[in-house]
Scaffold this motif. Structure first.
Motif, PDB file in Angstrom:
ATOM      1  N   LEU A  33     -21.715   2.893 -32.929  1.00  0.00           N
ATOM      2  CA  LEU A  33     -22.368   1.942 -33.834  1.00  0.00           C
ATOM      3  C   LEU A  33     -21.297   1.272 -34.670  1.00  0.00           C
ATOM      4  N   SER A  34     -21.451  -0.002 -34.921  1.00  0.00           N
ATOM      5  CA  SER A  34     -20.427  -0.656 -35.735  1.00  0.00           C
ATOM      6  C   SER A  34     -20.747  -0.432 -37.207  1.00  0.00           C
ATOM      7  N   GLY A  35     -19.683  -0.296 -37.983  1.00  0.00           N
ATOM      8  CA  GLY A  35     -19.873  -0.133 -39.418  1.00  0.00           C
ATOM      9  C   GLY A  35     -20.394  -1.436 -40.002  1.00  0.00           C
ATOM     10  N   GLU A  36     -19.865  -2.517 -39.481  1.00  0.00           N
ATOM     11  CA  GLU A  36     -20.205  -3.843 -39.983  1.00  0.00           C
ATOM     12  C   GLU A  36     -21.718  -4.080 -39.969  1.00  0.00           C
ATOM     13  N   GLY A  44      -9.435   3.044 -43.771  1.00  0.00           N
ATOM     14  CA  GLY A  44     -10.503   2.699 -42.826  1.00  0.00           C
ATOM     15  C   GLY A  44     -11.140   3.942 -42.231  1.00  0.00           C
ATOM     16  N   MET A  45     -10.326   4.920 -41.905  1.00  0.00           N
ATOM     17  CA  MET A  45     -10.869   6.167 -41.341  1.00  0.00           C
ATOM     18  C   MET A  45     -11.765   6.867 -42.352  1.00  0.00           C
ATOM     19  N   LEU A  46     -11.335   6.853 -43.627  1.00  0.00           N
ATOM     20  CA  LEU A  46     -12.182   7.472 -44.661  1.00  0.00           C
ATOM     21  C   LEU A  46     -13.493   6.694 -44.802  1.00  0.00           C
ATOM     22  N   PHE A  64      -5.443   2.861 -34.319  1.00  0.00           N
ATOM     23  CA  PHE A  64      -6.545   2.904 -33.358  1.00  0.00           C
ATOM     24  C   PHE A  64      -7.794   2.339 -34.018  1.00  0.00           C
ATOM     25  N   THR A  65      -8.826   2.182 -33.224  1.00  0.00           N
ATOM     26  CA  THR A  65     -10.099   1.682 -33.754  1.00  0.00           C
ATOM     27  C   THR A  65     -11.170   2.728 -33.474  1.00  0.00           C
ATOM     28  N   THR A  66     -12.326   2.485 -34.003  1.00  0.00           N
ATOM     29  CA  THR A  66     -13.413   3.421 -33.710  1.00  0.00           C
ATOM     30  C   THR A  66     -13.927   3.239 -32.283  1.00  0.00           C
TER      31      THR A  66
HETATM   32  N1  UDP Z   1      -9.158   3.435 -37.874  1.00  0.00           N
HETATM   33  C1  UDP Z   1      -7.948   4.021 -37.497  1.00  0.00           C
HETATM   34  N2  UDP Z   1      -7.931   4.927 -36.465  1.00  0.00           N
HETATM   35  C2  UDP Z   1      -9.049   5.267 -35.758  1.00  0.00           C
HETATM   36  C3  UDP Z   1     -10.277   4.635 -36.124  1.00  0.00           C
HETATM   37  C4  UDP Z   1     -10.304   3.741 -37.175  1.00  0.00           C
HETATM   38  O1  UDP Z   1      -6.925   3.750 -38.086  1.00  0.00           O
HETATM   39  O2  UDP Z   1      -8.961   6.090 -34.833  1.00  0.00           O
HETATM   40  C5  UDP Z   1      -9.213   2.526 -39.039  1.00  0.00           C
HETATM   41  C6  UDP Z   1      -8.782   1.101 -38.719  1.00  0.00           C
HETATM   42  O3  UDP Z   1      -8.040   0.619 -39.807  1.00  0.00           O
HETATM   43  C7  UDP Z   1     -10.108   0.350 -38.623  1.00  0.00           C
HETATM   44  C8  UDP Z   1     -10.980   1.064 -39.623  1.00  0.00           C
HETATM   45  O4  UDP Z   1     -10.561   2.435 -39.515  1.00  0.00           O
HETATM   46  O5  UDP Z   1      -9.959  -0.994 -38.952  1.00  0.00           O
HETATM   47  C9  UDP Z   1     -12.450   0.939 -39.455  1.00  0.00           C
HETATM   48  O6  UDP Z   1     -12.867   1.107 -38.128  1.00  0.00           O
HETATM   49  P1  UDP Z   1     -13.344  -0.120 -37.176  1.00  0.00           P
HETATM   50  O7  UDP Z   1     -12.673  -1.371 -37.575  1.00  0.00           O
HETATM   51  O8  UDP Z   1     -13.173   0.323 -35.779  1.00  0.00           O
HETATM   52  O9  UDP Z   1     -14.863  -0.216 -37.571  1.00  0.00           O
HETATM   53  P2  UDP Z   1     -16.011  -1.225 -37.044  1.00  0.00           P
HETATM   54  O10 UDP Z   1     -15.352  -2.519 -36.714  1.00  0.00           O
HETATM   55  O11 UDP Z   1     -16.632  -0.578 -35.829  1.00  0.00           O
HETATM   56  O12 UDP Z   1     -16.965  -1.300 -38.184  1.00  0.00           O
END
Ligand code: UDP
Length: 235
Positions: free
Chosen positions: A10-13, A74-76, A137-139
């Protein structure tokens, strides 16, 4: 049932709903109900939720902060969203465990693969917080990685569009949706499904991805029962 063990991304956004920032409780309730419908069917559900509604690493760089620090922030943020989702799931009577890639022992269990799998076998919804636990990395990558680790049948990427299109359907009215597509075709056509790291991880481990509209009620249950919902990416 088509998919027994799923990883739902699920996207946080999208948690912002109509708001500009933060968490819209209506969205949380909606997600919790969708997940409950999958659990009620007997599916084993793991969830990764993003943090984009609160903070993204790239934002830190833009304002002159350290990128790695930003990524940890972002991870937090994903942990905050995960905690909110955990509460919403408990409200609808679902047992959950939150496992974090960064140790925050007062609120999450540490991520231990065997433990995650045991929780799933017992019918608990497992939420993976703090992404992969690593910056850069990203989620989406966390979703792919955890899905492979727990031997999920599929990654289900819940979005606000109902699949993968030939072009961005929000910008191009002539865009056509794919029902099925191969990993190779996604590369060739330069389509945007997930970031490359996440996508390659799925491809190399032959883990199918379904991109679908999570905002349409009942979609998740339909999908795991084998109905054609969204776009399936596979070998
Ligand atoms: N993030 C990271 N490592 C990970 C997952 C997330 O550093 O393994 C950080 C990264 O800065 C990212 C942020 O957490 O931009 C939020 O996650 P993401 O952008 O993937 O969220 P979404 O776009 O799904 O809301």
């Amino acid at each position: 049932m088509r998919f027994k063990r799923i990883l739902l991304k699920l996207s946080g956004e999208s948690l912002m709903g109509e708001q500009q920032y933060g968490i819209d409780t209506n969205m949380l309730v909606q997600y919790a109900e969708e997940i409950k419908s999958a659990v009620d069917l007997g599916a084993e559900v793991a969830v990764v939720i993003g943090g984009g509604n609160i903070f993204r690493g790239v934002q830190a760089e833009a304002v002159g902060l350290d990128r790695v620090q930003g990524d940890y922030m972002g991870m937090l943020a994903t942990v905050i969203n995960s905690m909110a989702l955990q509460s919403a799931l408990e409200k609808v009577g679902i047992f959950t465990r939150l496992l974090s890639g960064i140790n925050i022992q007062q609120v999450c269990e540490p991520y231990i693969r065997r433990r995650a799998m045991r929780h799933l076998e017992k019918g608990r919804v497992v939420i993976f917080g703090a992404g992969t636990g690593n910056p850069y990395f990203t989620t989406d990558s966390a979703a792919s990685l955890r899905a492979i680790e727990i031997e999920a049948d599929v990654v289900l990427k819940g979005t606000r569009v109902d699949g993968i299109y030939t072009a961005d359907p929000e910008k191009d009215a002539s865009a056509v949706r794919y029902e099925d597509i191969t990993f190779e075709e996604v590369f060739e056509k330069g389509l945007n499904v997930m970031d490359m790291t996440a996508f390659t991880l799925c491809k190399e481990n032959n883990l199918p991805i379904v991109v679908f509209d999570i905002n349409k009620k009942g979609n998740l249950a339909r999908l795991i029962q084998g109905e054609r919902v969204g776009t399936l990416v596979s070998m």
